[in-house]
Every structure is written in structure tokens, then in C-alpha cells.
Design an enzyme around this catalytic site. Structure first.
Site, PDB file in Angstrom:
ATOM      1  N   ASP A   8      -0.772 -15.536  -0.852  1.00 56.10           N
ATOM      2  CA  ASP A   8      -1.012 -16.808  -1.839  1.00 56.10           C
ATOM      3  C   ASP A   8       0.069 -17.528  -1.588  1.00 56.10           C
ATOM      4  OD1 ASP A   8       0.796 -15.449  -3.278  1.00 56.10           O
ATOM      5  OD2 ASP A   8      -0.518 -15.525  -5.111  1.00 56.10           O
ATOM      6  N   HIS A   9       0.261 -18.716  -2.535  1.00 53.63           N
ATOM      7  CA  HIS A   9       1.409 -19.348  -2.356  1.00 53.63           C
ATOM      8  C   HIS A   9       2.643 -18.764  -2.530  1.00 53.63           C
ATOM      9  CE1 HIS A   9       0.060 -19.606  -6.487  1.00 53.63           C
ATOM     10  NE2 HIS A   9       1.353 -19.924  -6.693  1.00 53.63           N
ATOM     11  N   CYS A  65       1.319 -11.398  -2.454  1.00 53.55           N
ATOM     12  CA  CYS A  65       1.615 -12.391  -3.303  1.00 53.55           C
ATOM     13  C   CYS A  65       2.698 -12.472  -4.286  1.00 53.55           C
ATOM     14  CB  CYS A  65       0.145 -12.121  -4.490  1.00 53.55           C
ATOM     15  SG  CYS A  65      -0.001 -10.751  -5.590  1.00 53.55           S
ATOM     16  N   GLY A  66       3.053 -12.624  -5.603  1.00 48.95           N
ATOM     17  CA  GLY A  66       4.239 -12.628  -6.179  1.00 48.95           C
ATOM     18  C   GLY A  66       4.511 -11.218  -6.301  1.00 48.95           C
ATOM     19  N   GLY A  68       2.231  -8.260  -5.649  1.00 51.89           N
ATOM     20  CA  GLY A  68       1.407  -7.748  -5.116  1.00 51.89           C
ATOM     21  C   GLY A  68       0.060  -6.871  -5.626  1.00 51.89           C
ATOM     22  N   GLY A  70      -2.077  -8.529  -8.380  1.00 51.94           N
ATOM     23  CA  GLY A  70      -3.441  -9.257  -8.483  1.00 51.94           C
ATOM     24  C   GLY A  70      -4.100  -9.261  -7.143  1.00 51.94           C
ATOM     25  N   HIS A  98      -2.517  10.558   0.907  1.00 56.80           N
ATOM     26  CA  HIS A  98      -3.203  11.182  -0.176  1.00 56.80           C
ATOM     27  C   HIS A  98      -4.477  10.326  -0.555  1.00 56.80           C
ATOM     28  CE1 HIS A  98       0.212  13.555  -2.265  1.00 56.80           C
ATOM     29  NE2 HIS A  98       0.031  13.926  -0.935  1.00 56.80           N
ATOM     30  N   ASN A  99      -4.631   9.208  -0.299  1.00 57.78           N
ATOM     31  CA  ASN A  99      -5.399   8.146  -0.490  1.00 57.78           C
ATOM     32  C   ASN A  99      -6.192   7.587   0.323  1.00 57.78           C
ATOM     33  OD1 ASN A  99      -3.032   7.755  -2.966  1.00 57.78           O
ATOM     34  ND2 ASN A  99      -4.908   8.687  -3.459  1.00 57.78           N
ATOM     35  N   ARG A 109       7.990 -11.886  -4.100  1.00 55.20           N
ATOM     36  CA  ARG A 109       8.859 -12.280  -5.067  1.00 55.20           C
ATOM     37  C   ARG A 109      10.000 -11.356  -5.204  1.00 55.20           C
ATOM     38  NH1 ARG A 109       5.523 -16.108  -8.978  1.00 55.20           N
ATOM     39  NH2 ARG A 109       5.785 -18.027  -7.552  1.00 55.20           N
ATOM     40  N   ARG A 132      -7.443  18.997   0.857  1.00 57.82           N
ATOM     41  CA  ARG A 132      -7.838  18.740  -0.663  1.00 57.82           C
ATOM     42  C   ARG A 132      -7.953  17.308  -0.774  1.00 57.82           C
ATOM     43  NH1 ARG A 132      -2.187  19.372  -0.986  1.00 57.82           N
ATOM     44  NH2 ARG A 132      -1.285  17.972  -2.485  1.00 57.82           N
ATOM     45  N   HIS A 133      -7.348  16.518  -0.094  1.00 61.39           N
ATOM     46  CA  HIS A 133      -7.398  14.832  -0.451  1.00 61.39           C
ATOM     47  C   HIS A 133      -8.848  14.350  -0.039  1.00 61.39           C
ATOM     48  CE1 HIS A 133      -3.478  15.224  -1.532  1.00 61.39           C
ATOM     49  NE2 HIS A 133      -2.987  15.573  -0.194  1.00 61.39           N
ATOM     50  N   ARG A 136     -11.281  14.121  -3.119  1.00 62.62           N
ATOM     51  CA  ARG A 136     -10.792  13.153  -4.050  1.00 62.62           C
ATOM     52  C   ARG A 136     -11.198  11.868  -3.504  1.00 62.62           C
ATOM     53  NH1 ARG A 136      -5.418  16.720  -5.104  1.00 62.62           N
ATOM     54  NH2 ARG A 136      -6.347  18.416  -6.235  1.00 62.62           N
TER      55      ARG A 136
END
Length: 153
Positions: A8-9, A65-66, A68, A70, A98-99, A109, A132-133, A136
Site C-alpha cells: 500500500d502507500h 504495508c505500514g 505488515g 492488515g 512449522h506453518n 515503517r 508433525r506439522h 496441523r
């Protein structure tokens, strides 16, 4: 690797340098905007990147973004996307290991360009650990299914 990037800006000042950093490492970069630092709404740009990731058009997504926050929250609402805001190298590594995170939200920013480059290095070079991940992550992704009734309270 094919990577979509947008901001974004508030994150615009780092978008082009990060895109160039990725290109210099041999990655193909798809710039999803914006083209200036004029005020814009981060959900629009998060959506552009997240949908490319979800459709398999790119391997990973990078959003700035400012904070990270939103921009990552918006991207994560797209089915098939595992987006997270990251401000440290260690969290980037763990988000992948893990994810199996496939989209990252960076702060333009509060985190320096140099630190964001290091974060991207960890995000792009760390493999999903599996093991194991795996179960999940599968449970996490069931939330994308509107028919999933949720876990009994």
C-alpha cells in the site's frame, strides 16, 4: 521461484527495492502494484497477491504495508493462503518450517529495508518441515471449507 509482490502507500517505499532484491537473486517477480505512494487501500493489493498464490500462478507472495498486519490479515482470508505478518528472521523461518506460510506481510515503517531483505531470505529458503506439522497445517486449512462445522466447543 515466482513471487508476487504488492504494497500500500505506507509500504511503497520498500516495494520496488525488495522486488529488485528478489530479481537480483534470480526470482521472477510479478509486481501487483501500486505504481506510486498515493494513498490506497491495502486490502485491494493483498487480494491481488493472495489470489495469484491461491491459483498457483506464483509460488509465494510478499506484501508490505505500514506494519505488515492488515495486509497479511486480508491475504489470509483467501482460501488456500497461509499469510502471516513477520518482523523477525526467526519468525520467518518458523512460519515456513512449522506453518508452510506462502504469503508474508512485511512492515515498511517499523522494519528497515536491510532487515526485510534478511526476513525474505529466510522466508524463501526455509522448507516446510512436514512431519508433525503436516497434520496441523491440514487442520488449519479445513477452516477454508465453508462446510467445516468447526471443532465442538
Amino acid at each position: 521461484m515466482r513471487i508476487a509482490i504488492a504494497s500500500d502507500h505506507a509500504g511503497f517505499v520498500q516495494k520496488d527495492p525488495l522486488a529488485e532484491y528478489l530479481r537480483a537473486q534470480g526470482h521472477e517477480v510479478v509486481d501487483c502494484g501500486p505504481d506510486s505512494d498515493e494513498r490506497c487501500d491495502y486490502p485491494d493489493y493483498a487480494d491481488k497477491v493472495a489470489r495469484r498464490v491461491a491459483r498457483g500462478e506464483v509460488d509465494r507472495g510478499v506484501l508490505i504495508c505500514g506494519t505488515g498486519l492488515g495486509i497479511a490479515m486480508t491475504a489470509d482470508k483467501v482460501a488456500g493462503v497461509r499469510a502471516t505478518p513477520i518482523q523477525t528472521v526467526e519468525f520467518a523461518r518458523l512460519a515456513r518450517e512449522h506453518n508452510d506460510a506462502n504469503v508474508i506481510g512485511l512492515s515498511g515503517r517499523f522494519v528497515s529495508l536491510e532487515d526485510n531483505e534478511k526476513i525474505l531470505d529466510a522466508f524463501l529458503t526455509t522448507e516446510f518441515g512436514g512431519g508433525r506439522h503436516t497434520a496441523r497445517v491440514e487442520k488449519m486449512m479445513r477452516e477454508d471449507d465453508p462446510a467445516f462445522p468447526g471443532v465442538e466447543a
